[in-house]
Scaffold this motif. Sequence first.
Motif, PDB file in Angstrom:
ATOM      1  N   PRO A   7      34.213  24.249  11.359  1.00  0.00           N
ATOM      2  CA  PRO A   7      33.951  24.557   9.959  1.00  0.00           C
ATOM      3  C   PRO A   7      34.843  23.726   9.035  1.00  0.00           C
ATOM      4  N   THR A   8      34.279  23.265   7.959  1.00  0.00           N
ATOM      5  CA  THR A   8      35.067  22.568   6.962  1.00  0.00           C
ATOM      6  C   THR A   8      35.747  23.616   6.093  1.00  0.00           C
ATOM      7  N   ARG A   9      36.783  23.208   5.396  1.00  0.00           N
ATOM      8  CA  ARG A   9      37.549  24.162   4.613  1.00  0.00           C
ATOM      9  C   ARG A   9      37.614  23.719   3.160  1.00  0.00           C
ATOM     10  N   THR A  10      36.460  23.430   2.600  1.00  0.00           N
ATOM     11  CA  THR A  10      36.372  23.031   1.206  1.00  0.00           C
ATOM     12  C   THR A  10      35.772  24.175   0.404  1.00  0.00           C
ATOM     13  N   PRO A  11      35.948  24.154  -0.912  1.00  0.00           N
ATOM     14  CA  PRO A  11      35.287  25.178  -1.738  1.00  0.00           C
ATOM     15  C   PRO A  11      33.764  25.167  -1.544  1.00  0.00           C
ATOM     16  N   GLU A  12      33.179  24.000  -1.378  1.00  0.00           N
ATOM     17  CA  GLU A  12      31.732  23.899  -1.168  1.00  0.00           C
ATOM     18  C   GLU A  12      31.315  24.583   0.137  1.00  0.00           C
ATOM     19  N   ALA A  13      32.114  24.389   1.189  1.00  0.00           N
ATOM     20  CA  ALA A  13      31.821  25.031   2.475  1.00  0.00           C
ATOM     21  C   ALA A  13      31.984  26.546   2.358  1.00  0.00           C
ATOM     22  N   ALA A  14      32.994  26.987   1.607  1.00  0.00           N
ATOM     23  CA  ALA A  14      33.202  28.421   1.391  1.00  0.00           C
ATOM     24  C   ALA A  14      32.000  29.022   0.676  1.00  0.00           C
ATOM     25  N   VAL A  78      27.471  31.420  -9.068  1.00  0.00           N
ATOM     26  CA  VAL A  78      28.550  31.318  -8.091  1.00  0.00           C
ATOM     27  C   VAL A  78      29.727  30.587  -8.724  1.00  0.00           C
ATOM     28  N   VAL A  79      30.926  31.126  -8.508  1.00  0.00           N
ATOM     29  CA  VAL A  79      32.163  30.457  -8.909  1.00  0.00           C
ATOM     30  C   VAL A  79      33.090  30.507  -7.701  1.00  0.00           C
ATOM     31  N   THR A  80      33.611  29.350  -7.305  1.00  0.00           N
ATOM     32  CA  THR A  80      34.494  29.284  -6.144  1.00  0.00           C
ATOM     33  C   THR A  80      35.854  28.768  -6.578  1.00  0.00           C
ATOM     34  N   GLU A  81      36.881  29.477  -6.128  1.00  0.00           N
ATOM     35  CA  GLU A  81      38.262  29.068  -6.391  1.00  0.00           C
ATOM     36  C   GLU A  81      39.028  29.206  -5.085  1.00  0.00           C
ATOM     37  N   GLY A  82      39.377  28.080  -4.494  1.00  0.00           N
ATOM     38  CA  GLY A  82      40.082  28.118  -3.215  1.00  0.00           C
ATOM     39  C   GLY A  82      39.213  28.742  -2.139  1.00  0.00           C
ATOM     40  N   ASP A  83      39.726  29.831  -1.527  1.00  0.00           N
ATOM     41  CA  ASP A  83      38.993  30.489  -0.441  1.00  0.00           C
ATOM     42  C   ASP A  83      38.213  31.712  -0.905  1.00  0.00           C
ATOM     43  N   VAL A  84      38.097  31.909  -2.232  1.00  0.00           N
ATOM     44  CA  VAL A  84      37.363  33.064  -2.760  1.00  0.00           C
ATOM     45  C   VAL A  84      36.118  32.585  -3.506  1.00  0.00           C
ATOM     46  N   VAL A  85      34.996  33.215  -3.165  1.00  0.00           N
ATOM     47  CA  VAL A  85      33.707  32.901  -3.791  1.00  0.00           C
ATOM     48  C   VAL A  85      33.251  34.138  -4.555  1.00  0.00           C
ATOM     49  N   ALA A  86      33.036  33.984  -5.866  1.00  0.00           N
ATOM     50  CA  ALA A  86      32.528  35.078  -6.699  1.00  0.00           C
ATOM     51  C   ALA A  86      31.050  34.812  -6.960  1.00  0.00           C
ATOM     52  N   MET A  87      30.222  35.840  -6.716  1.00  0.00           N
ATOM     53  CA  MET A  87      28.784  35.682  -6.918  1.00  0.00           C
ATOM     54  C   MET A  87      28.240  36.827  -7.761  1.00  0.00           C
ATOM     55  N   ARG A  88      27.353  36.469  -8.694  1.00  0.00           N
ATOM     56  CA  ARG A  88      26.552  37.471  -9.416  1.00  0.00           C
ATOM     57  C   ARG A  88      25.201  37.462  -8.732  1.00  0.00           C
ATOM     58  N   ILE A  89      24.806  38.627  -8.234  1.00  0.00           N
ATOM     59  CA  ILE A  89      23.609  38.755  -7.416  1.00  0.00           C
ATOM     60  C   ILE A  89      22.699  39.814  -8.028  1.00  0.00           C
ATOM     61  N   THR A  90      21.395  39.605  -7.963  1.00  0.00           N
ATOM     62  CA  THR A  90      20.441  40.631  -8.370  1.00  0.00           C
ATOM     63  C   THR A  90      19.872  41.273  -7.116  1.00  0.00           C
ATOM     64  N   LEU A  91      20.020  42.600  -7.040  1.00  0.00           N
ATOM     65  CA  LEU A  91      19.472  43.371  -5.921  1.00  0.00           C
ATOM     66  C   LEU A  91      18.153  43.992  -6.346  1.00  0.00           C
ATOM     67  N   ARG A  92      17.171  43.984  -5.439  1.00  0.00           N
ATOM     68  CA  ARG A  92      15.856  44.578  -5.716  1.00  0.00           C
ATOM     69  C   ARG A  92      15.343  45.279  -4.467  1.00  0.00           C
ATOM     70  N   GLY A  93      14.503  46.289  -4.685  1.00  0.00           N
ATOM     71  CA  GLY A  93      13.859  46.939  -3.560  1.00  0.00           C
ATOM     72  C   GLY A  93      13.079  48.162  -3.987  1.00  0.00           C
ATOM     73  N   THR A 117      33.925  37.169  -2.122  1.00  0.00           N
ATOM     74  CA  THR A 117      34.014  36.908  -0.687  1.00  0.00           C
ATOM     75  C   THR A 117      35.213  36.021  -0.412  1.00  0.00           C
ATOM     76  N   ARG A 118      36.062  36.459   0.518  1.00  0.00           N
ATOM     77  CA  ARG A 118      37.195  35.641   0.953  1.00  0.00           C
ATOM     78  C   ARG A 118      36.831  34.987   2.274  1.00  0.00           C
ATOM     79  N   VAL A 119      36.940  33.672   2.308  1.00  0.00           N
ATOM     80  CA  VAL A 119      36.596  32.895   3.495  1.00  0.00           C
ATOM     81  C   VAL A 119      37.885  32.429   4.156  1.00  0.00           C
ATOM     82  N   GLU A 120      37.925  32.592   5.470  1.00  0.00           N
ATOM     83  CA  GLU A 120      39.103  32.222   6.255  1.00  0.00           C
ATOM     84  C   GLU A 120      38.650  31.376   7.443  1.00  0.00           C
ATOM     85  N   ASP A 121      39.156  30.168   7.541  1.00  0.00           N
ATOM     86  CA  ASP A 121      38.782  29.252   8.631  1.00  0.00           C
ATOM     87  C   ASP A 121      37.271  29.087   8.749  1.00  0.00           C
ATOM     88  N   GLY A 122      36.588  29.026   7.610  1.00  0.00           N
ATOM     89  CA  GLY A 122      35.150  28.783   7.590  1.00  0.00           C
ATOM     90  C   GLY A 122      34.284  30.004   7.813  1.00  0.00           C
TER      91      GLY A 122
END
Length: 148
Positions: A7-14, A78-93, A117-122
């Motif tokens: 796994p890569t360890r970039t913000p994009e990979a996270a 989506v906003v990514t800072e380091g190993d944390v990814v913040a997402m605004r999601i719409t839930l439906r059902g 979401t906190r990503v660790e080692d991919g």
Amino acid sequence: MASASTPTRTPEAAELVARRYPEDVATQGNIDLIDEICTEDVVDHSPLGELTGREEQKAQIRMLREAFADFSATVEDVVTEGDVVAMRITLRGMHKGPFMGVEATGNTFEVSNMVFTRVEDGLIAERWVIPDMMGMLTQLGIVELPKM
């Protein structure tokens, strides 16, 4: 250059791995993908309780998909800072099975959900899930708002 198994360890990979949970696991129902994208001891903090480990994650997704027909989680921002990814999601059902002790109402819902979401080692190591539960329960007819 990283191989598919490294796994890569970039913000994009996270961001890519974090998005797989709502898009591939929750929406597409690829529940076994949790084994590939989450650490063994992944922790999920949500209004439905704190879950630890992959099997608890899988059980919760199964419950949601059984309770709600056509359950979907659409990533809006989506906003990514380091190993944390913040997402605004719409839930439906559509409420087609038991949820929180309430039998199916047949009603639909569409609410916002914030997920950090906190990503660790991919891999996804920890998630903080903050859905609009009041909006969801109101739309499902489970909770009635007081008259103003």
